[in-house]
Design a protein around this motif. Structure first.
Motif, PDB file in Angstrom:
ATOM      1  N   SER A  30       0.829  -1.240   0.003  1.00  0.00           N
ATOM      2  CA  SER A  30      -0.037  -0.051  -0.024  1.00  0.00           C
ATOM      3  C   SER A  30       0.965   1.258  -0.122  1.00  0.00           C
ATOM      4  O   SER A  30       1.757   1.242   0.478  1.00  0.00           O
ATOM      5  CB  SER A  30      -0.964  -0.099   1.140  1.00  0.00           C
ATOM      6  N   SER A  31       0.262   2.424  -0.490  1.00  0.00           N
ATOM      7  CA  SER A  31       1.236   3.639  -0.727  1.00  0.00           C
ATOM      8  C   SER A  31       0.876   4.201   0.799  1.00  0.00           C
ATOM      9  O   SER A  31       1.755   4.921   1.237  1.00  0.00           O
ATOM     10  CB  SER A  31       0.385   4.702  -1.510  1.00  0.00           C
ATOM     11  N   ARG A  32       0.211   3.784   1.868  1.00  0.00           N
ATOM     12  CA  ARG A  32       0.295   4.320   3.274  1.00  0.00           C
ATOM     13  C   ARG A  32       0.717   3.427   3.872  1.00  0.00           C
ATOM     14  O   ARG A  32       0.421   1.930   3.972  1.00  0.00           O
ATOM     15  CB  ARG A  32      -1.360   4.652   3.430  1.00  0.00           C
ATOM     16  N   THR A  33       1.715   3.530   4.858  1.00  0.00           N
ATOM     17  CA  THR A  33       2.390   2.585   5.859  1.00  0.00           C
ATOM     18  C   THR A  33       2.002   3.086   7.399  1.00  0.00           C
ATOM     19  O   THR A  33       2.105   4.283   7.591  1.00  0.00           O
ATOM     20  CB  THR A  33       3.809   2.851   5.748  1.00  0.00           C
ATOM     21  N   THR A  34       1.151   2.175   7.906  1.00  0.00           N
ATOM     22  CA  THR A  34       0.670   2.543   9.507  1.00  0.00           C
ATOM     23  C   THR A  34       1.667   2.111  10.403  1.00  0.00           C
ATOM     24  O   THR A  34       2.240   1.050  10.204  1.00  0.00           O
ATOM     25  CB  THR A  34      -0.859   1.839   9.427  1.00  0.00           C
ATOM     26  N   LEU A  35       1.484   2.877  11.567  1.00  0.00           N
ATOM     27  CA  LEU A  35       2.331   2.609  12.445  1.00  0.00           C
ATOM     28  C   LEU A  35       1.536   2.747  13.835  1.00  0.00           C
ATOM     29  O   LEU A  35       0.578   3.395  13.845  1.00  0.00           O
ATOM     30  CB  LEU A  35       3.509   3.657  12.789  1.00  0.00           C
ATOM     31  N   GLY A  36       1.849   1.705  14.855  1.00  0.00           N
ATOM     32  CA  GLY A  36       1.423   1.742  16.351  1.00  0.00           C
ATOM     33  C   GLY A  36       2.653   1.781  17.427  1.00  0.00           C
ATOM     34  O   GLY A  36       3.596   1.394  16.905  1.00  0.00           O
ATOM     35  N   ILE A  37       2.209   2.337  18.288  1.00  0.00           N
ATOM     36  CA  ILE A  37       3.275   2.497  19.313  1.00  0.00           C
ATOM     37  C   ILE A  37       2.854   1.824  20.822  1.00  0.00           C
ATOM     38  O   ILE A  37       1.793   2.084  21.157  1.00  0.00           O
ATOM     39  CB  ILE A  37       3.770   3.832  19.291  1.00  0.00           C
ATOM     40  N   VAL A  38       3.690   0.983  21.540  1.00  0.00           N
ATOM     41  CA  VAL A  38       3.372   0.463  22.612  1.00  0.00           C
ATOM     42  C   VAL A  38       4.480   0.890  23.599  1.00  0.00           C
ATOM     43  O   VAL A  38       5.725   0.775  23.572  1.00  0.00           O
ATOM     44  CB  VAL A  38       3.347  -1.088  22.658  1.00  0.00           C
TER      45      VAL A  38
END
Length: 220
Positions: A3-11
């Protein structure tokens, strides 16, 4: 990550650090990166992201109160073959590098070295795996396979990458040639071969290839 969008999460159980890291990465990363979730509860992270709908990249702090960050990474990786898991630590990286690699992470970075964090995220998106001071980090798919198949034995326990490397060795390719074909380091090739030898109880590379080739023959 097609995908052209890269999603991130943080813990991170430190709410101030969580917000600060999010604010910095939002400014420092290109617009195609989007932080979609911040969690301070590691158990919630395990429950929420142990599936294929998790963010593309997940940053996990190594100090999460009563739960070790490597444990969180392992629990997510055992059920998730897609999300890139990156360890973040305030302590010397060498203290956690091997543990996080074994747990299924794709890299580790110092919590205070935010520029290195950005560089690592961009590197991972280009599918360039990390090696740190002799510690090799598998890609997400191979790490998942290794952990989810840890109870299996023999040929069935080999990861896709181990199979690829043994197959190339079986056609006469040297370590350097295999490394060039797969675009990985020679040290990484040797690491995979060593793991494969342990799994198949092979005495050496020649014995490993022989066992692998025997397993490929059709049974009548």
């Amino acid at each position: 990550m097609k995908s052209s969008r890269t999603t991130l999460g943080i813990v991170d159980n430190d709410s101030f650090a969580l917000r600060a890291m999010s604010a910095f990465l939002t400014k420092a990363l290109p617009p195609e990166f989007e932080i979609v979730c911040l969690l301070s509860n590691p158990q919630q992270a395990i429950a929420q992201w142990s599936n294929q709908d998790a963010p593309d990249i997940l940053l996990v702090d190594m100090s999460l109160g009563d739960i070790d960050g490597a444990h969180v990474i392992r629990k997510i990786r055992e059920h998730n073959a897609k999300t890139v898991l990156l360890a973040v630590t305030s302590f010397p990286i060498q203290e956690y590098a091997q543990d996080t690699a074994d747990a299924g992470a794709q890299g580790i970075v110092g919590k205070s070295d935010l520029s290195a964090m950005v560089t690592l995220i961009k590197q991972i998106v280009r599918e360039k795996m990390m090696d740190y001071d002799g510690v090799h980090f598998d890609d997400a798919r191979n790490a998942y396979f290794r952990l989810s198949h840890s109870g299996k034995s023999g040929i069935a326990s080999l990861s896709p990458r181990e199979n690829d490397i043994i197959e190339l060795c079986s056609t006469g390719n040297t370590t350097s040639e295999v490394a060039k074909i797969l675009e990985i380091s020679e040290a990484t090739v040797n690491t995979h071969l060593h793991r494969a030898c342990e799994k198949l109880k092979a005495r050496n590379r020649t014995h490993l290839v022989m066992l692998w080739m025997q397993a490929q023959r059709p049974r009548h």
